[in-house]
Design an enzyme around this catalytic site. Sequence first.
Site, mmCIF file in Angstrom:
data_model
loop_
_atom_site.group_PDB
_atom_site.id
_atom_site.type_symbol
_atom_site.label_atom_id
_atom_site.label_comp_id
_atom_site.label_asym_id
_atom_site.label_seq_id
_atom_site.Cartn_x
_atom_site.Cartn_y
_atom_site.Cartn_z
ATOM 1 N N GLU A 57 -4.526 1.147 -10.819
ATOM 2 C CA GLU A 57 -3.393 1.188 -9.903
ATOM 3 C C GLU A 57 -2.712 -0.183 -9.792
ATOM 4 O O GLU A 57 -3.382 -1.217 -9.757
ATOM 5 C CB GLU A 57 -3.895 1.617 -8.513
ATOM 6 C CG GLU A 57 -2.829 1.727 -7.447
ATOM 7 C CD GLU A 57 -3.421 1.978 -6.062
ATOM 8 O OE1 GLU A 57 -2.675 2.474 -5.203
ATOM 9 O OE2 GLU A 57 -4.608 1.681 -5.842
ATOM 10 N N LYS A 71 2.532 8.474 -4.308
ATOM 11 C CA LYS A 71 1.230 8.594 -3.641
ATOM 12 C C LYS A 71 1.371 9.272 -2.279
ATOM 13 O O LYS A 71 2.171 8.870 -1.440
ATOM 14 C CB LYS A 71 0.625 7.200 -3.494
ATOM 15 C CG LYS A 71 -0.759 7.131 -2.904
ATOM 16 C CD LYS A 71 -1.255 5.691 -2.995
ATOM 17 C CE LYS A 71 -2.622 5.494 -2.386
ATOM 18 N NZ LYS A 71 -3.078 4.097 -2.568
ATOM 19 N N CYS A 100 -5.407 6.485 -6.122
ATOM 20 C CA CYS A 100 -6.355 5.786 -5.250
ATOM 21 C C CYS A 100 -6.747 6.609 -4.016
ATOM 22 O O CYS A 100 -7.537 7.529 -4.135
ATOM 23 C CB CYS A 100 -5.804 4.417 -4.872
ATOM 24 S SG CYS A 100 -7.091 3.253 -4.344
#
Length: 283
Positions: A43, A116, A154
């Site tokens: 990431e 995200k 993540c």
Amino acid sequence: MTKITVAALQLAFGEDTAENIRNVSELVREAAGKGAEVVLPPELFEGPYFCRVEDEGLFAAAKPTAEHPSVIAMQALAKELGIWIPTSFFERDGPHHYNSLAMVGPDGQIAGLYRKSHIPDGPGYEEKFYFRPGNTGFKVWQGPEQTTFGVGVCWDQWYPETARAMMLMGAEILFYPTAIGTEPHDPDLDTSRLWRRAMIGHAVSNVVPVVAANRIGTECGQRFYGHSFICDERGDLLAEFGAEETGVLTATLDIDQARRHRAAFGFFRDRRPELYGRLVQDI
């Protein structure tokens, strides 16, 4: 028989964006040389994990998708090598900022954008200061060998809902680029084993291979713990790193076998969506 070779990269990052991109590019080339058709960097690989502090000056690093140096570099590399590269980056879209991922295809084009969904906020991981929650919804892409894959970023990887949603959209491999390490509020807490168990749990409960790439190294006292891995649909580890290795993990996944195993387990046959309403009630 449908098989696909995938790779996860693990490395440390410094302040020099160009050097970070060169280092990632070298490992991408190594992975492609080993037959990888999809290569996953960690990431936000353009630099140090900046979200450990709240600093308005760091917004200057955000760029529109078409202008971000990480995306531009991976587009050229993907086209040259004929591979897929899920590319994490700090996106600016008008007045909005996102922790985003450009799915770069083997033609060098961006096949789609994922922002995200789950944004953490805590000591050392103050992402809510920088990022809006993603507005794309979960995404899947049809990749090599007509195989469909999904990517969570993540903090997304801790949520079973993320994995299940991508599976219901047809995902056959799950990828998770990551930046995670020590917890500043509790130096004795090592979440690396929890982190890995959570994703292996997704693999087992969805009968799907999982690929996770994390960074390593110490950045301003915060140590990133690596432990990148690739597991199969039974949760068995096919390739793994510890906390310090720099390099490339590769594994060849048997997608047809995973499909048979998924059907035989019956997890999707036996779902009871009519009973799950409580899961989407914010009360």
